[in-house]
Design a protein around this motif. Structure first.
Motif, PDB file in Angstrom:
ATOM      1  N   SER A 166       1.019  -1.300  -0.187  1.00  0.00           N
ATOM      2  CA  SER A 166      -0.170  -0.293  -0.341  1.00  0.00           C
ATOM      3  C   SER A 166       0.820   1.060   0.151  1.00  0.00           C
ATOM      4  O   SER A 166       0.663   1.942   0.910  1.00  0.00           O
ATOM      5  CB  SER A 166      -0.685  -0.149   1.317  1.00  0.00           C
ATOM      6  OG  SER A 166      -1.860  -0.521   1.354  1.00  0.00           O
ATOM      7  N   LEU A 167       1.685   1.753  -0.432  1.00  0.00           N
ATOM      8  CA  LEU A 167       3.355   2.669  -0.404  1.00  0.00           C
ATOM      9  C   LEU A 167       2.304   3.545  -1.767  1.00  0.00           C
ATOM     10  O   LEU A 167       1.455   3.058  -2.873  1.00  0.00           O
ATOM     11  CB  LEU A 167       4.504   2.500  -0.992  1.00  0.00           C
ATOM     12  CG  LEU A 167       4.962   1.590  -0.164  1.00  0.00           C
ATOM     13  CD1 LEU A 167       6.497   1.152  -0.684  1.00  0.00           C
ATOM     14  CD2 LEU A 167       4.756   1.705   1.340  1.00  0.00           C
ATOM     15  N   VAL A 168       2.353   4.593  -1.654  1.00  0.00           N
ATOM     16  CA  VAL A 168       2.221   5.813  -2.176  1.00  0.00           C
ATOM     17  C   VAL A 168       3.176   5.648  -3.819  1.00  0.00           C
ATOM     18  O   VAL A 168       3.702   5.287  -3.443  1.00  0.00           O
ATOM     19  CB  VAL A 168       1.980   6.840  -1.318  1.00  0.00           C
ATOM     20  CG1 VAL A 168       0.902   7.345  -0.935  1.00  0.00           C
ATOM     21  CG2 VAL A 168       3.215   7.651  -0.822  1.00  0.00           C
ATOM     22  N   ALA A 237      -2.657   3.625   7.938  1.00  0.00           N
ATOM     23  CA  ALA A 237      -3.984   4.285   7.968  1.00  0.00           C
ATOM     24  C   ALA A 237      -4.836   3.090   6.648  1.00  0.00           C
ATOM     25  O   ALA A 237      -6.193   2.821   7.056  1.00  0.00           O
ATOM     26  CB  ALA A 237      -4.087   5.469   7.431  1.00  0.00           C
ATOM     27  N   LYS A 238      -4.134   3.019   5.403  1.00  0.00           N
ATOM     28  CA  LYS A 238      -4.910   2.539   3.838  1.00  0.00           C
ATOM     29  C   LYS A 238      -4.924   0.499   4.906  1.00  0.00           C
ATOM     30  O   LYS A 238      -6.790   0.199   4.539  1.00  0.00           O
ATOM     31  CB  LYS A 238      -3.990   2.217   3.309  1.00  0.00           C
ATOM     32  CG  LYS A 238      -4.476   3.969   2.485  1.00  0.00           C
ATOM     33  CD  LYS A 238      -3.242   3.007   0.577  1.00  0.00           C
ATOM     34  CE  LYS A 238      -3.373   4.674   0.238  1.00  0.00           C
ATOM     35  NZ  LYS A 238      -2.629   4.844  -0.701  1.00  0.00           N
ATOM     36  N   LYS A 239      -3.962  -0.038   5.589  1.00  0.00           N
ATOM     37  CA  LYS A 239      -4.616  -1.438   6.353  1.00  0.00           C
ATOM     38  C   LYS A 239      -5.455  -1.041   7.153  1.00  0.00           C
ATOM     39  O   LYS A 239      -6.168  -1.878   7.247  1.00  0.00           O
ATOM     40  CB  LYS A 239      -2.933  -1.775   6.629  1.00  0.00           C
ATOM     41  CG  LYS A 239      -2.382  -2.325   5.922  1.00  0.00           C
ATOM     42  CD  LYS A 239      -0.599  -2.577   6.727  1.00  0.00           C
ATOM     43  CE  LYS A 239       0.446  -2.798   6.124  1.00  0.00           C
ATOM     44  NZ  LYS A 239       1.662  -2.656   6.814  1.00  0.00           N
ATOM     45  N   GLY A 247     -13.810   4.561  10.817  1.00  0.00           N
ATOM     46  CA  GLY A 247     -11.988   4.893  11.937  1.00  0.00           C
ATOM     47  C   GLY A 247     -10.992   5.698  11.389  1.00  0.00           C
ATOM     48  O   GLY A 247     -10.563   5.990  11.308  1.00  0.00           O
ATOM     49  N   ALA A 248     -10.704   5.076  10.372  1.00  0.00           N
ATOM     50  CA  ALA A 248      -9.749   5.167   9.123  1.00  0.00           C
ATOM     51  C   ALA A 248      -9.873   6.180   8.118  1.00  0.00           C
ATOM     52  O   ALA A 248      -9.138   7.528   7.827  1.00  0.00           O
ATOM     53  CB  ALA A 248      -9.060   4.179   8.698  1.00  0.00           C
ATOM     54  N   ALA A 249     -11.054   6.062   7.488  1.00  0.00           N
ATOM     55  CA  ALA A 249     -11.540   7.417   6.845  1.00  0.00           C
ATOM     56  C   ALA A 249     -11.344   8.647   6.994  1.00  0.00           C
ATOM     57  O   ALA A 249     -10.586   9.242   6.374  1.00  0.00           O
ATOM     58  CB  ALA A 249     -13.315   7.525   5.953  1.00  0.00           C
ATOM     59  N   LEU A 250     -11.845   9.227   8.685  1.00  0.00           N
ATOM     60  CA  LEU A 250     -11.496  10.702   8.545  1.00  0.00           C
ATOM     61  C   LEU A 250      -9.573  11.162   8.886  1.00  0.00           C
ATOM     62  O   LEU A 250      -9.170  11.940   8.566  1.00  0.00           O
ATOM     63  CB  LEU A 250     -12.410  11.302   9.733  1.00  0.00           C
ATOM     64  CG  LEU A 250     -12.362  12.727   9.790  1.00  0.00           C
ATOM     65  CD1 LEU A 250     -12.882  13.134   8.797  1.00  0.00           C
ATOM     66  CD2 LEU A 250     -13.453  12.421  10.706  1.00  0.00           C
ATOM     67  N   ALA A 251      -9.263   9.731   9.138  1.00  0.00           N
ATOM     68  CA  ALA A 251      -7.881  10.199   9.358  1.00  0.00           C
ATOM     69  C   ALA A 251      -6.929  10.118   7.697  1.00  0.00           C
ATOM     70  O   ALA A 251      -5.789  10.630   7.892  1.00  0.00           O
ATOM     71  CB  ALA A 251      -7.584   8.742  10.582  1.00  0.00           C
TER      72      ALA A 251
END
Ligand SMILES: [Zn+2]
Length: 285
Positions: A166-168, A237-239, A247-251
């Motif tokens: 999941s790297l950019v 956060a993607k994981k 929970g992770a969307a906003l982060a």
């Protein structure tokens, strides 16, 4: 022959599959292993009784020692292999032995192995895996067929990193450049970065902080590289997003916004300070 992490072991295992596949017969077709028959599955799971790894893991098991203690392949391990070479095939068509790292043998051991290489029983394949041809005694090389492995291309590598870690894209490209074509190196680099991002991410989510501690954490992260820190936190956060999207969307929104600001050269310390406060707030609501 070839550096670590470029697929030598993978190819050796694939050969074991092809030789023993019960669906595709390699002597009749040029199609590889089916990957689905019982034999292929056993090879993939490393439970095929005719596939033998002669490596440090096996040696540690035979000697009942720690894996970390294994520094060279011992004569006893090669003798164990020779006993296995002499036994009948158990259920497949070919017996396959994979010796790795073949450069970690002293001359006595190499000479003992040589006898087996000179007169292998029929339907027996012995594969030696090493990083450099020069590190293997000439007598052994002269009785083997050598296959050289090239380092992986940067594009293949960065695609793999994006899919599996999941790297950019920019980060994946950067690591691909640093890892010199070796997946082993790449994974090491990713793990180093991930553990840093992960620890910051976890701290922010689970620990109780005073404002001064939060600023300290942010200062340390900025010193090590703000973009690097944000990127590895994005990966975390993607994981998490996959398991717990709400929970992770906003982060992730906060992280991506901060990343954009960093790319626009907004003061890194300010960006991280704000980001860490936002993330901390998020998990303490
Ligand atoms: Zn098969």
């Amino acid at each position: 022959m070839g550096q670590g992490g470029v697929g030598k072991r993978l190819v050796a295992v694939e050969l074991a599959k092809i030789l023993n596949c019960t669906t595709n017969d390699f002597t009749k077709t040029d199609i590889g292993a089916c990957g689905r028959c019982v034999s292929c599955e056993k090879v993939a799971k490393n439970i095929h009784p005719d596939l033998h790894f002669i490596d440090f893991a096996k040696q540690a098991e035979l000697e009942d020692e720690d894996l970390e203690k294994q520094k060279i392949l011992k004569i006893e391990t090669i003798r164990y292999m020779q006993k296995e070479v002499a036994t009948k095939i158990r259920e497949g068509k070919w017996k396959v032995f994979i010796i790795e790292p073949a450069e970690k043998m002293n001359l006595t051991v190499a000479n003992s192995l040589l006898k087996t290489l000179e007169e292998p029983p029929e339907n027996t394949v012995i594969i030696l895996i090493a990083k450099h041809k020069e590190t293997i005694p000439k007598t052994i090389v002269s009785r083997s067929q050598t296959l050289f492995f090239q380092p992986l291309g940067q594009n293949e590598m960065s695609t793999w990193l994006m899919l599996n870690h999941s790297l950019v894209p920019v980060k994946a490209q950067e690591i691909a450049e640093l890892s010199e074509g070796s997946l082993e190196n790449a994974v090491k680099l990713v793990n180093e970065e991930e553990s840093e991002g992960l620890s910051t991410w976890r701290k922010l989510k689970t620990q109780k902080f005073y404002i001064s501690d939060l600023l300290e954490l942010s200062k340390n992260a900025a010193r090590r590289g703000a973009l690097k820190c944000v990127d590895s936190m994005i990966a975390e956060a993607k994981k998490e997003f996959r398991i717990y999207p709400q929970g992770a969307a906003l982060a992730l929104d906060f992280l991506n916004a901060s990343r954009a600001k960093l790319l626009q050269n907004v003061n890194a310390q300010t960006v991280l300070d704000n980001l860490f406060f936002d993330l901390y707030d998020l998990s303490n609501k």
